[in-house]
Design a protein around this motif. Structure first.
Motif, PDB file in Angstrom:
ATOM      1  N   ALA A   1       3.892 -47.766   8.432  1.00  0.00           N
ATOM      2  CA  ALA A   1       3.415 -46.506   7.858  1.00  0.00           C
ATOM      3  C   ALA A   1       3.580 -45.315   8.797  1.00  0.00           C
ATOM      4  O   ALA A   1       3.449 -44.175   8.361  1.00  0.00           O
TER       5      ALA A   1
ATOM      6  N   LYS B   1       1.289 -46.314   2.587  1.00  0.00           N
ATOM      7  CA  LYS B   1       1.523 -47.565   3.317  1.00  0.00           C
ATOM      8  C   LYS B   1       0.382 -47.928   4.259  1.00  0.00           C
ATOM      9  O   LYS B   1       0.305 -49.047   4.731  1.00  0.00           O
ATOM     10  N   CYS B   2      -0.511 -46.977   4.544  1.00  0.00           N
ATOM     11  CA  CYS B   2      -1.594 -47.225   5.498  1.00  0.00           C
ATOM     12  C   CYS B   2      -2.741 -47.972   4.834  1.00  0.00           C
ATOM     13  O   CYS B   2      -3.317 -47.506   3.847  1.00  0.00           O
TER      14      CYS B   2
END
Length: 84
Positions: A23, A37-38
């Motif tokens: 991420a 993405k985190c």
């Protein structure tokens, strides 16, 4: 919540390789975290690894991306399914 890197980032390059979701990437001025993405390392580790290694403590929760542990786990499961 997803995490965010403040403008206090010194571009030391230690956070990017620690992110298990990929991420973190170099932005125009400093490193940036892709909130999609985190997962705050939920599904991988007990603590966000980028925060653990950051020498200037410039990684905080993103107030614009409020997510609880269940939502972060769902995101982790979705990301790992896409990789497989």
């Amino acid at each position: 919540m997803a995490l965010i890197i403040s403008d206090e980032c010194i571009n030391c390059d230690v956070c990017e390789p620690e992110c298990p979701n990929g991420a973190i990437s170099q932005g125009a001025e400093t490193y940036e975290i892709d909130p999609d993405k985190c997962t705050e390392c939920v599904g991988h580790y007990e603590e966000p690894q980028c925060q653990q290694v950051c020498p200037v403590d410039c990684i905080a929760t993103n107030p614009d991306r409020v997510e609880n542990k269940d939502q972060l786990m769902a995101k982790f499961l979705k990301l790992t399914a896409q990789k497989g």
